[in-house]
Structure formats: C-alpha cells, structure tokens
Design a protein around this motif. Structure first.
Motif, PDB file in Angstrom:
ATOM      1  N   TYR A 152       0.849  -1.187   0.000  1.00  8.99           N
ATOM      2  CA  TYR A 152       0.000   0.000   0.000  1.00  8.99           C
ATOM      3  C   TYR A 152       0.891   1.246   0.000  1.00  8.99           C
ATOM      4  N   THR A 188      -4.984   4.015  -6.985  1.00  6.84           N
ATOM      5  CA  THR A 188      -6.439   3.991  -6.796  1.00  6.84           C
ATOM      6  C   THR A 188      -6.857   2.594  -6.312  1.00  6.84           C
ATOM      7  N   ASP A 189      -8.126   2.454  -5.903  1.00  6.13           N
ATOM      8  CA  ASP A 189      -8.634   1.129  -5.504  1.00  6.13           C
ATOM      9  C   ASP A 189      -8.482   0.139  -6.664  1.00  6.13           C
ATOM     10  N   ILE A 242      -2.523   3.803   5.971  1.00  7.89           N
ATOM     11  CA  ILE A 242      -3.873   3.546   5.453  1.00  7.89           C
ATOM     12  C   ILE A 242      -4.918   3.872   6.527  1.00  7.89           C
ATOM     13  N   ARG A 281     -11.265   4.046   6.605  1.00  5.28           N
ATOM     14  CA  ARG A 281     -12.221   3.975   5.490  1.00  5.28           C
ATOM     15  C   ARG A 281     -11.586   3.323   4.264  1.00  5.28           C
ATOM     16  N   ARG A 282     -10.329   3.672   4.009  1.00  6.78           N
ATOM     17  CA  ARG A 282      -9.655   3.145   2.808  1.00  6.78           C
ATOM     18  C   ARG A 282      -9.454   1.634   2.930  1.00  6.78           C
ATOM     19  N   THR A 299     -12.741  -0.240   2.449  1.00  8.90           N
ATOM     20  CA  THR A 299     -13.093  -0.284   1.022  1.00  8.90           C
ATOM     21  C   THR A 299     -12.292  -1.352   0.296  1.00  8.90           C
ATOM     22  N   SER A 316      -7.644   1.151  11.971  1.00  8.61           N
ATOM     23  CA  SER A 316      -7.709   0.543  10.636  1.00  8.61           C
ATOM     24  C   SER A 316      -7.886  -0.975  10.715  1.00  8.61           C
TER      25      SER A 316
END
Length: 619
Positions: free
Chosen positions: A149, A175-176, A203, A206-207, A210, A237
């Motif tokens: 990441y 990006t995702d 990270i 929320r990220r 997702t 996280s």
C-alpha cells in the motif's frame, strides 16, 4: 445455532515486532524463553524470519539464521505456521537473483520449517514475485502475496504561469482499481492468500475497509491486513478491516506492540469478543509470553539503546477488567467503524492507546505520508553530512524525485533510494550544482529498470540523464556471478561455505555472511587445534598505526566497505570514485576531492568504518 465468525491472527512479535521496536536484536536464548508459551498460544501463524532477521543475527549476534528458523519449528511444531517476509526476486537481499537461487532458497526454507512465505515486490511489479510463488508452492509452502500500500505524493500546486502553459497536477495512480488489479494478477499466478501490506501505517480506516470489501468480492482466497501504528491509524484501521470482513490480521504481543509496530493482540481480542468473533488464540499463554517479553524488552533497551524506553501499562484481558470509560471507548470505536464514522473510530482508538501509555501518533510521518524508517534514514544521512538544516527542502523534493523515478511505492529498498536521492538533490542545490549531480548506484539502477517496472513510465530523457540510456533496461540475471567460495587457510583449509545453506547465506548477504562464516570456521579450527595440542596460543602483534602525511578521502557516514576501487600507486583525478560504502542499505560511491597518486589504502573490503575515518591517502 450460528457458528461464530473466525478471524485468524498472525503474530509478528519475533520478526516485525522486534525489528520495528528493538532493531532486530533478540538473540536465540531470548527467543527460546518464549517458545514453550508460543506452542500453547495457538496463533494461526507466527512471523519469525526474513526481513532484517537473517542479516542481523549474523551481523550483531554471531548466530546462524537457519538455526533460528529450525529451532522455532522444533519448539512450536505445526501448532502455528511459521512465516517469513521475502522481497520476491530479491529474496532477503538487494539484487535480483536467478531462478536457481530462488529455488534452493525456497526448498531449504520449507525443509527448515517455514509454512508461509509472504512475498512482496517494492515496485508492486507482479513479474518479480512469479518465481518465488512457483517454488514455494512446489515445495509445499503457502504463497502469501502482498500488495504494498502506498499513496500518491502531495504535489505542489502548479504556479499561475504553469497553469497558463497547460500544466496540470499528475493524475492519481494508487487507486482502488490499481490495488485490485495487482491482487487479481497475483491470484492468477497461484497466490494462496493476499496481504494488504501497509508497511508505513498510512492507510486510514475507510480506505482499508473499502479495499478489504473490494478484494473479498473479486478474489476467492483469504485476505490478510498488515499495518503499523506509527502515524496513529493502526488500531482503528485493523478494527475497520475486521468489520469489513478481513480473514487474517497481523498483531504483536503487548510489550512489543503499537508505536512503530503493529497493534496489540490484547486490543484485538477485546474487539473480537465484543463482535462475537473467535480468534482461537489462548490469551493465558499470551500473558506468559508477555511476562518473558517484559524482561527481554528491558534487556534489549539496555543493550541496544543504553536506556529504558517507557513501557506501557500492562493489560491482560483474561484477568483484568476494563475501566468503564475504556470499555465505553471500545464500544464507541466499534460503532464508529460499523457506521463508517472514520474520525470517530480513530479518536476512540487513540484514546484507548493513550490510556495504556502507548506512543502518541508521529504527526510528521502522518503529514509527510512517508515511512518512519525512511524519515529516520534521511535524518541520519544529513547528520553525517552535517547538514540537518536542509531536511525541510529534502522532504519537499521527495514528490518530484519519486515521480521522476516512476513513482515507486515507498517500501524497503525504494523508500531508502528515493529518500537518499532527495537528500543528494537538496545538497546539490545548496552547493549550486545541478540537481542529480550526485546519485547513488541504486537510484541509477531503479531509473534504468533493474528493479523492475515502475508504476508510471519514466521519461526516456530523464533516464538518459541519470543512466546514459533511453530504453528501460531490466536486470540481466544471466550475467549473475556466484560469490567466491574460497578455502580458508586460517581454518585448516575448509571451504568458506561448506553446504547449500551456507552458500545461500553467502549469496544473499555477501559481506555479512563472509565475516560470519569465516569467524565460525576459524573458531572451530582453533578449538580443534587447541584440544589436540594444548599449548599457549601465540599472541597477535598489534598492527602499527598508519602514519598519514598526505591528503585523505574520508568516510562521509558510517558503513561497511563493499569495494575498494583503487590500489597503491594509481593516479587519480578529482571526483574519481575510490571506495564503495554500504550504509543504511544503500551503496554509496565515495569520490576523491584531490588528484594525485594513491600512497596508502587504509581499508579493506568488509571493514566497518565510522564517519570521518580515513579510507585512502593521496600524495
């Protein structure tokens, strides 16, 4: 009745935990004290090897890395799968290896007790993990493929004139869709599990929620989440990842947890109990591990740092009742995670960590969005150069240096390469030289293409400026040369590396293994000679100290001599490289400020040097 959902726990204490907080200095005796309790603890997996462990146990502890792995396996058996961290084609070293070496390394690791190999590539170049996946699976191991990441840099806003000329900010890359694509490619190659590897702790909840949902919807293998607590997101996280349905999370035992390490298993245990999730971990055994770790922590603090770091207030979830306000904070954090209230989740988790005396978030790392280790390396580099005042400028230059070099993720070794180059550029600028006048051999290699494909294409003109070639030039493993394996007269003529495992150590850690193996063989031979003929050993005569009358080229920072490029009698020019020095995982070319004839070479390959030590004398 519904079966409780299960969450698997990978304990990192004996590798990443001690590496993050205690400079990887746990010795075999300290490890052995914990192992009976690890056998009872029933973790899904234990990360015990790879990363800096093999290098450190030889370099600082004079121990054999293979013995480390085998001893842990003998003690724990198959209760927990033993895990190592490997850099794909680079394995544990820094150069790309041939398939033959990757094959031998994977086979010997699995024979020595390794269950899971976590494989990552610093560029997220899937091509670089192919061979390791193949051989790990071939020998019966589990291939855990990690997607590193990272975040897009915070680019400076284009100026008014740049906007007039149509200059826009670069488009986001990480990006995702980018991370999902990498995970899918790894799954297609046979990965048995995917890890979201957030080595810098960047990270936010929320990220990760997702990404976990996205991966669970699109790939059918388990998903693991690995993070650190440095910038203050770690616990929140991991909680968000659990709520989002992650299969495995990485934790440390209390006394090695949090701060620069991963979240504490004790906190995760409380969260899982509240969510009705079973971890299968025996927390009574974990309490026994912690009793040992507390003593070991004190020993390491004294031997490594020469001082005690403040320790957290101990909490044992089996015997201790949570204070009402902390219990309420856990409930609030869980509710916030379930309701996608990111800030609420982070705030509650940080209050829990603060209550138990864990380190506060490192705001500098959080704002700069770079790994803590990269930042501390830059500070150390500037200290050696006596130029600490240019740190803000070097930090400012990171986005442009990183973008020019193809936007590599910031993970070892690319984080060090980009950080060191940003320092070089700031130094060039300060001295009135064009930027990139000074560049490390690793930066040249990265831009050339030797580390693999970068996330964005490198401008051919920039590549030409740095490397002298315009085309991407991958590393050619067919030119790979095995390390020399001489006989050692001082050890009775035995080979430096006498078996495949020793040969592999020599390939992966040429300098460190050479020193370690020579020492082991020489000591064994001397003991044998002494046993056969007990008489007084001859005293070694002290080497006379070199008298220096000419100019010297000195070490700009502490390190180890990789190569001496000149010999006595050579005529050298100003700016000519004379020594290659390995420092902070980087090879640095040291050049001469003087022209003249080499009068003395004051160091040899393998020597450790301190700042300002004389390397070469020139007359």
């Amino acid at each position: 009745m519904n079966m409780a959902r299960e969450l698997k726990i990978r304990d990192l204490t004996l590798r990443d935990g001690q590496q993050s907080s205690f400079a990887t200095r746990m010795n075999q005796e300290q490890i052995n004290r914990c192992l009976p309790y690890y056998k009872e603890a029933n973790f899904y997996a234990m990360e015990v090897w790879g990363g800096a462990v093999p290098d450190s146990v030889m370099r600082y502890l004079n121990e054999n890395p293979w013995t480390r792995l085998e001893t842990i396996h003998q003690a724990v058996g198959n209760v927990s799968k033993l895990t190592a961290l490997s850099r794909g084609r680079n394995l544990f070293g820094y150069s790309p290896y041939t398939d033959e070496i990757i094959d031998g390394f994977c086979r010997n690791s699995i024979e020595s007790g390794l269950g899971i190999m976590r494989i990552f590539d610093a560029l997220n170049d899937v091509n670089n993990v192919k061979s390791t996946i193949k051989y790990v699976k071939q020998y019966g191991g589990i291939a855990d493929c990690a997607v590193c990441y990272t975040v897009d840099p915070k680019y400076p806003e284009p100026t008014f004139f740049q906007k007039l000329l149509g200059k826009k900010k670069p488009q986001p890359v990480f990006t995702d869709a980018y991370f999902l694509d990498k995970a899918k490619q790894m799954a297609a190659l046979g990965a048995d599990m995917i890890t979201i590897k957030d080595m810098s702790g960047l990270i936010p909840p929320r990220r990760v929620a997702t990404l976990v949902k996205l991966l669970k919807q699109n790939i059918s293998i388990p998903v693991d989440f690995h993070t650190h607590c440095t910038p203050g997101y770690g616990l929140a996280s991991v909680l968000a990842a659990i709520v989002a349905g992650v299969d495995v999370v990485d934790t440390n035992c209390w006394y090695f947890a949090e701060g620069t390490g991963a979240p504490a298993i004790e906190f995760i245990h409380v969260i899982c109990q509240k969510l009705g999730i079973s971890t299968g971990v025996n927390m009574e055994a974990v309490a026994k591990i912690n009793a040992e770790l507390r003593t070991i922590r004190k020993e390491l603090n004294q031997s490594v740092f020469g001082a005690d770091k403040p320790e957290p207030t101990y909490f044992n979830p089996v015997t201790d009742t949570l204070p009402a306000e902390i219990d309420a904070l856990f409930d609030a954090a869980i509710k916030a995670a379930q309701e996608d209230d990111e800030q609420g989740c982070i705030d509650a988790c940080r209050k829990i960590e603060a209550h138990y005396g864990f380190p506060a978030p490192n705001e500098l790392v959080q704002k700069a969005e770079i790994p803590g280790g990269m930042y501390s390396n830059m500070v150390a580099q500037l200290k050696q150069l006596k130029a600490e005042e240019i740190l803000p400028r070097a930090m400012e230059l990171i986005p442009s240096v990183r973008l020019s070099a193809g936007l590599p993720p910031l993970v070892t070794p690319t984080s060090q390469i980009v950080g060191a180059q940003a320092v070089n550029c700031a130094m060039d600028e300060k001295a009135g030289r064009p930027m990139y006048t000074n560049k490390s051999s690793q930066f040249v290699g990265l831009v050339k293409g030797e580390y693999g494909k970068t996330p964005v294409e490198i401008d051919p003109e920039f590549r030409f400026k740095i490397c002298g070639v315009r085309e991407e030039t991958p590393y050619d493993t067919s030119k790979y040369q095995m390390q020399p394996n001489p006989e050692l007269p001082e050890a009775g003529g035995v080979k430096l590396a006498e078996n495949e495992k020793e040969v592999l150590l020599l390939e992966l850690f040429p300098l460190v293994a050479k020193g370690y193996l020579t020492g082991v063989k020489t000591k064994a031979y001397q003991a044998k000679v002494a046993a056969e003929a007990p008489k007084e050993a001859p005293k070694e005569e002290a080497k006379p100290k070199a008298v220096i009358t000419g100019n010297t080229v000195n070490a700009p920072l502490p390190g180890r001599v990789v190569e001496v490029l000149v010999k006595v009698g050579d005529e050298i020019k100003v700016g000519q490289d004379v020594v290659i020095l390995e420092a902070m995982k980087m090879e640095n070319s040291i050049s001469s400020d003087y022209k003249g004839k080499v009068k003395q070479v004051l160091v040899a390959t393998g020597d450790s040097v301190q700042t300002n030590d004389a390397l070469i004398e020139i007359e």
